[in-house]
Design an enzyme around this catalytic site. Structure first.
Site, PDB file in Angstrom:
ATOM      1  N   CYS A  13     -17.218  29.070  30.715  1.00  0.00           N
ATOM      2  CA  CYS A  13     -17.000  28.832  32.099  1.00  0.00           C
ATOM      3  C   CYS A  13     -16.186  29.904  32.706  1.00  0.00           C
ATOM      4  O   CYS A  13     -15.574  30.929  32.025  1.00  0.00           O
ATOM      5  CB  CYS A  13     -16.412  27.476  32.300  1.00  0.00           C
ATOM      6  SG  CYS A  13     -14.915  26.834  31.700  1.00  0.00           S
ATOM      7  N   ASN A  16     -12.100  27.886  31.274  1.00  0.00           N
ATOM      8  CA  ASN A  16     -12.017  27.444  30.025  1.00  0.00           C
ATOM      9  C   ASN A  16     -11.149  26.153  29.692  1.00  0.00           C
ATOM     10  O   ASN A  16     -10.677  25.949  28.727  1.00  0.00           O
ATOM     11  CB  ASN A  16     -11.641  28.383  28.870  1.00  0.00           C
ATOM     12  CG  ASN A  16     -11.931  28.101  27.353  1.00  0.00           C
ATOM     13  OD1 ASN A  16     -11.269  28.527  26.378  1.00  0.00           O
ATOM     14  ND2 ASN A  16     -12.986  27.253  27.226  1.00  0.00           N
ATOM     15  N   CYS A  18     -11.840  23.112  31.844  1.00  0.00           N
ATOM     16  CA  CYS A  18     -12.774  22.001  32.210  1.00  0.00           C
ATOM     17  C   CYS A  18     -13.951  21.933  31.548  1.00  0.00           C
ATOM     18  O   CYS A  18     -14.481  21.121  30.821  1.00  0.00           O
ATOM     19  CB  CYS A  18     -13.145  21.939  33.846  1.00  0.00           C
ATOM     20  SG  CYS A  18     -11.212  21.777  34.582  1.00  0.00           S
ATOM     21  N   ARG A  19     -15.050  22.695  32.068  1.00  0.00           N
ATOM     22  CA  ARG A  19     -16.519  22.799  31.809  1.00  0.00           C
ATOM     23  C   ARG A  19     -16.876  23.139  30.180  1.00  0.00           C
ATOM     24  O   ARG A  19     -17.467  22.373  29.385  1.00  0.00           O
ATOM     25  CB  ARG A  19     -17.311  23.318  32.671  1.00  0.00           C
ATOM     26  CG  ARG A  19     -17.599  22.750  34.072  1.00  0.00           C
ATOM     27  CD  ARG A  19     -18.030  23.822  35.201  1.00  0.00           C
ATOM     28  NE  ARG A  19     -17.280  24.945  35.215  1.00  0.00           N
ATOM     29  CZ  ARG A  19     -17.489  26.176  36.157  1.00  0.00           C
ATOM     30  NH1 ARG A  19     -18.694  26.320  36.577  1.00  0.00           N
ATOM     31  NH2 ARG A  19     -16.587  26.991  36.262  1.00  0.00           N
ATOM     32  N   SER A  20     -16.272  24.275  29.957  1.00  0.00           N
ATOM     33  CA  SER A  20     -16.799  24.636  28.519  1.00  0.00           C
ATOM     34  C   SER A  20     -16.073  23.990  27.518  1.00  0.00           C
ATOM     35  O   SER A  20     -16.677  23.879  26.423  1.00  0.00           O
ATOM     36  CB  SER A  20     -16.652  26.256  28.592  1.00  0.00           C
ATOM     37  OG  SER A  20     -15.233  26.716  28.755  1.00  0.00           O
ATOM     38  N   ASP A 136     -18.566  23.424  39.224  1.00  0.00           N
ATOM     39  CA  ASP A 136     -16.933  23.383  38.985  1.00  0.00           C
ATOM     40  C   ASP A 136     -16.175  22.186  39.682  1.00  0.00           C
ATOM     41  O   ASP A 136     -16.151  21.922  40.682  1.00  0.00           O
ATOM     42  CB  ASP A 136     -16.450  24.722  39.686  1.00  0.00           C
ATOM     43  CG  ASP A 136     -15.073  24.993  38.872  1.00  0.00           C
ATOM     44  OD1 ASP A 136     -14.355  24.098  38.616  1.00  0.00           O
ATOM     45  OD2 ASP A 136     -14.522  26.095  39.102  1.00  0.00           O
TER      46      ASP A 136
HETATM   47  P1  4NP Z   1     -13.696  25.466  34.477  1.00  0.00           P
HETATM   48  O1  4NP Z   1     -12.801  25.161  35.660  1.00  0.00           O
HETATM   49  O2  4NP Z   1     -14.127  26.820  34.801  1.00  0.00           O
HETATM   50  O3  4NP Z   1     -14.688  24.550  34.315  1.00  0.00           O
HETATM   51  O4  4NP Z   1     -12.550  25.610  33.467  1.00  0.00           O
HETATM   52  C1  4NP Z   1     -11.870  25.983  36.422  1.00  0.00           C
HETATM   53  C2  4NP Z   1     -10.386  25.918  35.988  1.00  0.00           C
HETATM   54  C3  4NP Z   1      -9.460  26.573  36.466  1.00  0.00           C
HETATM   55  C4  4NP Z   1      -9.853  27.311  37.626  1.00  0.00           C
HETATM   56  C5  4NP Z   1     -11.034  27.282  38.140  1.00  0.00           C
HETATM   57  C6  4NP Z   1     -12.099  26.530  37.507  1.00  0.00           C
HETATM   58  N1  4NP Z   1      -8.780  27.974  38.187  1.00  0.00           N
HETATM   59  O5  4NP Z   1      -9.042  28.438  39.589  1.00  0.00           O
HETATM   60  O6  4NP Z   1      -7.572  28.039  37.806  1.00  0.00           O
END
Ligand code: 4NP
Length: 172
Positions: A13, A16, A18-20, A136
């Protein structure tokens, strides 16, 4: 134990955190349940959160559904991942596009014959959320984190069926 090398899957994702990481642990759970010889890791296209544990909201929602993310640590996708892994699963289309750009860099760096990896969406074979992005959840509310787990479970079931059809070797 199988003597064959495991089939290696990388879940990707943006951050790294939340989703992945959720996809990594949920997919591992479903593969382990079916004794599939699959090794799973996760990474982010960004380097926003190097070596950070998963977002506490992701950890909380996942744990309430039986998935422990606490030991995971974030890392960025590397060009070597395109050689090390058999399958790279993107959580959304932006991640997939970024991975395609990195794949071209990996081909330039290592040479095309070295790359056997396949790229796909996490939701590629998902019948409930067909080819849908995992939204997201980072800037959203609790329902977004539950939705991520719903989609990870549904997509992981579909990947396990796909792996079984591909006759990936089992650990028996
Ligand atoms: P992820 O979510 O891609 O599912 O881990 C996010 C985590 C952090 C951020 C964006 C999306 N960020 O902008 O810091």
């Amino acid at each position: 134990m199988s003597s064959q090398a495991p089939y290696k899957v990388l879940c990707v994702c943006l951050g790294n955190i939340c989703r992945s990481p959720t996809a990594e642990v949920v997919l591992r759970h479903f593969c382990t349940n079916e004794s599939l010889n699959v090794q799973i890791d996760s990474a982010g296209t960004s380097n926003y959160h190097p070596n950070k544990a998963p977002d506490l909201r992701s950890q909380k929602h996942a744990l309430s559904r039986g998935y422990d993310l606490s030991s995971l640590r974030a890392r960025q996708v590397q060009l070597a991942d395109f050689i090390d892994f058999d399958l790279i699963l993107a959580m959304d289309l932006a991640n997939l596009n970024d991975l395609k750009t990195l794949q071209l860099q990996a081909v330039a760096h290592f040479g095309a014959p070295a790359l056997q990896v396949q790229l796909a969406l996490m939701s590629e074979h998902d019948r409930l959320f067909p080819q849908q992005a995992l939204p997201d959840p980072y800037y959203g509310e609790a329902d977004g984190f539950e939705r991520v787990i719903d989609q990870c479970e549904s997509s992981s079931r579909a990947w396990v069926e796909h792996f079984q059809q591909q006759r990936l070797s089992t650990s028996n």
